[in-house]
Design a protein around this motif. Structure first.
Motif, PDB file in Angstrom:
ATOM      1  N   UNK A  94      25.168  30.094 -82.164  1.00  5.21           N
ATOM      2  CA  UNK A  94      24.889  30.913 -83.337  1.00  5.21           C
ATOM      3  C   UNK A  94      25.279  32.340 -82.964  1.00  5.21           C
ATOM      4  N   UNK A  95      25.931  33.054 -83.881  1.00  7.40           N
ATOM      5  CA  UNK A  95      26.606  34.294 -83.485  1.00  7.40           C
ATOM      6  C   UNK A  95      25.795  35.567 -83.673  1.00  7.40           C
ATOM      7  N   UNK A  96      24.478  35.450 -83.781  1.00  7.36           N
ATOM      8  CA  UNK A  96      23.687  36.640 -84.104  1.00  7.36           C
ATOM      9  C   UNK A  96      22.277  36.506 -83.547  1.00  7.36           C
ATOM     10  N   UNK A  97      21.595  37.648 -83.459  1.00  8.73           N
ATOM     11  CA  UNK A  97      20.160  37.654 -83.225  1.00  8.73           C
ATOM     12  C   UNK A  97      19.515  37.685 -84.608  1.00  8.73           C
ATOM     13  N   UNK A  98      18.917  36.602 -85.012  1.00  6.63           N
ATOM     14  CA  UNK A  98      18.417  36.414 -86.377  1.00  6.63           C
ATOM     15  C   UNK A  98      19.590  36.316 -87.353  1.00  6.63           C
ATOM     16  N   UNK A  99      19.637  37.069 -88.422  1.00 11.62           N
ATOM     17  CA  UNK A  99      20.692  36.933 -89.420  1.00 11.62           C
ATOM     18  C   UNK A  99      20.649  38.152 -90.327  1.00 11.62           C
ATOM     19  N   UNK A 100      21.723  38.437 -91.061  1.00 10.62           N
ATOM     20  CA  UNK A 100      22.966  37.684 -91.193  1.00 10.62           C
ATOM     21  C   UNK A 100      23.952  37.990 -90.065  1.00 10.62           C
ATOM     22  N   UNK A 101      25.006  37.217 -89.983  1.00 12.25           N
ATOM     23  CA  UNK A 101      26.043  37.454 -88.991  1.00 12.25           C
ATOM     24  C   UNK A 101      26.735  38.790 -89.252  1.00 12.25           C
ATOM     25  N   UNK A 102      27.244  39.380 -88.169  1.00 13.08           N
ATOM     26  CA  UNK A 102      28.007  40.617 -88.285  1.00 13.08           C
ATOM     27  C   UNK A 102      27.272  41.845 -87.814  1.00 13.08           C
ATOM     28  N   UNK A 103      25.960  41.704 -87.531  1.00 11.37           N
ATOM     29  CA  UNK A 103      25.152  42.845 -87.129  1.00 11.37           C
ATOM     30  C   UNK A 103      25.285  43.178 -85.651  1.00 11.37           C
ATOM     31  N   UNK A 232      32.002  25.787 -80.452  1.00 10.28           N
ATOM     32  CA  UNK A 232      32.342  26.818 -81.404  1.00 10.28           C
ATOM     33  C   UNK A 232      31.171  27.710 -81.760  1.00 10.28           C
ATOM     34  N   UNK A 233      31.383  28.509 -82.824  1.00  9.71           N
ATOM     35  CA  UNK A 233      30.387  29.459 -83.310  1.00  9.71           C
ATOM     36  C   UNK A 233      29.945  29.101 -84.725  1.00  9.71           C
ATOM     37  N   UNK A 324      35.880  26.216 -82.509  1.00  5.11           N
ATOM     38  CA  UNK A 324      35.796  25.919 -83.929  1.00  5.11           C
ATOM     39  C   UNK A 324      34.819  26.888 -84.592  1.00  5.11           C
ATOM     40  N   UNK A 325      35.089  27.202 -85.836  1.00  7.47           N
ATOM     41  CA  UNK A 325      34.215  28.070 -86.616  1.00  7.47           C
ATOM     42  C   UNK A 325      33.543  27.245 -87.707  1.00  7.47           C
ATOM     43  N   UNK A 326      32.227  27.294 -87.731  1.00  6.03           N
ATOM     44  CA  UNK A 326      31.476  26.631 -88.789  1.00  6.03           C
ATOM     45  C   UNK A 326      30.422  27.596 -89.312  1.00  6.03           C
ATOM     46  N   UNK A 349      35.592  30.110 -97.311  1.00  8.90           N
ATOM     47  CA  UNK A 349      35.226  28.872 -96.617  1.00  8.90           C
ATOM     48  C   UNK A 349      36.428  28.203 -95.970  1.00  8.90           C
ATOM     49  N   UNK A 350      37.609  28.419 -96.562  1.00 11.22           N
ATOM     50  CA  UNK A 350      38.822  27.810 -96.013  1.00 11.22           C
ATOM     51  C   UNK A 350      39.164  28.349 -94.630  1.00 11.22           C
ATOM     52  N   UNK A 351      38.602  29.505 -94.256  1.00 11.72           N
ATOM     53  CA  UNK A 351      38.837  30.050 -92.923  1.00 11.72           C
ATOM     54  C   UNK A 351      37.989  29.361 -91.859  1.00 11.72           C
ATOM     55  N   UNK A 352      37.013  28.576 -92.290  1.00 15.38           N
ATOM     56  CA  UNK A 352      36.178  27.839 -91.335  1.00 15.38           C
ATOM     57  C   UNK A 352      36.823  26.497 -91.028  1.00 15.38           C
ATOM     58  N   UNK A 353      36.777  26.116 -89.765  1.00 13.82           N
ATOM     59  CA  UNK A 353      37.252  24.785 -89.403  1.00 13.82           C
ATOM     60  C   UNK A 353      36.351  23.708 -90.010  1.00 13.82           C
ATOM     61  N   UNK A 354      35.039  24.014 -90.056  1.00 11.17           N
ATOM     62  CA  UNK A 354      34.054  23.086 -90.621  1.00 11.17           C
ATOM     63  C   UNK A 354      33.173  23.878 -91.582  1.00 11.17           C
ATOM     64  N   UNK A 355      33.574  24.027 -92.830  1.00  8.29           N
ATOM     65  CA  UNK A 355      32.740  24.785 -93.776  1.00  8.29           C
ATOM     66  C   UNK A 355      31.462  24.034 -94.103  1.00  8.29           C
ATOM     67  N   UNK A 356      30.395  24.791 -94.320  1.00  8.16           N
ATOM     68  CA  UNK A 356      29.112  24.161 -94.617  1.00  8.16           C
ATOM     69  C   UNK A 356      28.420  24.833 -95.778  1.00  8.16           C
ATOM     70  N   UNK A 357      27.248  24.315 -96.116  1.00  7.11           N
ATOM     71  CA  UNK A 357      26.415  24.908 -97.157  1.00  7.11           C
ATOM     72  C   UNK A 357      24.964  24.813 -96.729  1.00  7.11           C
ATOM     73  N   UNK A 358      24.149  25.742 -97.192  1.00  9.91           N
ATOM     74  CA  UNK A 358      22.760  25.806 -96.781  1.00  9.91           C
ATOM     75  C   UNK A 358      21.829  25.122 -97.771  1.00  9.91           C
ATOM     76  N   UNK A 359      22.249  24.973 -99.020  1.00  7.76           N
ATOM     77  CA  UNK A 359      21.410  24.386-100.041  1.00  7.76           C
ATOM     78  C   UNK A 359      22.153  23.266-100.757  1.00  7.76           C
TER      79      UNK A 359
END
Length: 367
Positions: A94-103, A232-233, A324-326, A349-359
């Motif tokens: 997971x690419x972050x401390x808590x969320x959202x990513x990018x911080x 991956x991340x 891989x990016x998911x 989403x097309x930039x992710x190797x494995x796109x997902x959804x949370x809901x």
């Protein structure tokens, strides 16, 4: 398909169903939310393996006592990767401390230049003649206008009121008629404690800092496992309008009508023949037959900037490091939400190797 073909599929020996490879087994988010101890982590990995788990996502979470990305944190990650390697399990970061990513654990948003930006609309409907004194937020005024209405419908007549603003007040002697006043003020997300959970994802320099202070650290310390045990991340809930800051921060404001913005967005819009003073009113009102077209053009520019500044560099970094990016986007449940929060989610989403959804259902607020 005839009956003989159906029979072939039914009788085919799917032996891997009895013992599926790690990639086809459950892989939970593993919350690291206390004081990390290597023996305990190794025991938990052994327990997961014994229960048929194929791998895990290491996720720093609220309550973590071990400093994120510290030498101690990285040693715990390394020990966990080695344990997973022994069991033939997969590790995802997971690419972050808590969320959202990018911080990057708030390193990115410590710089106000990299914080989320938005246009705050102050509006009023008045009937002249009269004098209006309208309070507005402090910030850079992108434009202020009054549109004449007849029978509740906008006409072609408008007045530029930008020069009528002094400080945070618009003062105007309203002529006869019914007028819609609109003031568009640029705001930068802020917090009294300096902890800002909203990134300007349309600023490529913010992404560069995020990758350098998070992903490059992992690459330096654990790159030997990339593409092997470390698969991956996971990118989590990037969004043009931050939901995480004070929980729906715009909903707690006196002015709740907002739209995303960025330092380079005005220049990009001008290049498309969409000066902000022309397009902004159409983002909040249906003014004429061109409003839908202008909104579409605006969000296309936003999407390109969002894509080129955040998602493409992230994907390129992963490709370069054999990873891989998911992950998933914020508020992907409905068309209205995923437009104002994501512009156009499909190319993102097309930039992710494995796109997902949370809901998997519809949120009442997005229905």
């Amino acid at each position: 398909m005839d009956n003989s073909t159906i029979g072939v599929y039914v009788m085919h020996p799917f032996s891997s169903f009895d013992n599926p490879p790690p990639a086809y087994r459950p892989m939970p988010f593993w919350f690291w939310n206390g004081k990390l101890e290597v023996p305990r982590l190794e025991q938990q990995i052994a327990d997961m393996y014994a229960k048929g788990i194929g791998g895990f996502f290491i996720h720093a979470r609220f309550g973590l006592d071990t400093p994120y990305l510290s030498a101690e944190w990285l040693e715990c990650v390394r020990a966990s990767v080695r344990a997973a390697e022994r069991f033939g399990m997969e590790v995802w970061l997971y690419d972050e401390a808590n969320f959202p990513s990018g911080l990057s654990d708030l390193k990115v948003t410590a710089n106000p230049e990299f914080r989320a930006k938005f246009v705050d609309l102050t509006e009023a409907r008045v009937c002249g003649p009269c004098r209006v004194n309208l309070s507005t937020p402090f910030g850079k005024v992108l434009c202020a206008k009054a549109l004449l209405c007849e029978g509740g419908v906008f006409t072609a007549e408008s007045i530029d009121l930008t020069s009528n603003i002094r400080g945070n007040h618009l003062v105007w002697d309203v002529p006869s008629g019914e007028w819609q006043i609109m003031v568009f003020v640029l705001q930068v997300l802020d917090s009294a404690n300096g902890r800002v959970f909203g990134v300007d994802y349309m600023n490529p320099r913010a992404t560069e800092l995020f990758l350098r202070t998070t992903h490059e650290v992992y690459a330096k310390e654990l790159g030997e496992y990339f593409g092997k045990t470390i698969k991956g991340f996971f990118v989590d809930e990037p969004t043009l309008l931050p939901w995480h800051h004070d929980i729906s921060w715009y909903g707690l404001r006196s002015h709740t009508r907002v739209v995303t913005w960025s330092s380079t967005l005005a220049e990009k819009l001008d290049a498309e023949g969409l000066p902000p003073s022309e397009v902004l009113p159409h983002l909040f009102y249906t003014i004429d037959e061109t409003s839908a077209e202008k909104r579409l053009a605006f969000y296309r520019v936003v999407c390109r900037l969002y894509l080129d500044s955040f998602f493409k560099p992230y994907r390129e970094w992963c490709d370069k490091h054999n990873l891989l990016l998911t992950g998933h986007l914020l508020l992907e449940e409905g068309l209205y939400c995923n437009t104002i929060f994501q512009s156009d989610p499909v190319p993102l989403l097309a930039q992710m190797h494995i796109p997902g959804t949370d809901h998997l259902g519809i949120n009442a607020e997005c229905s």
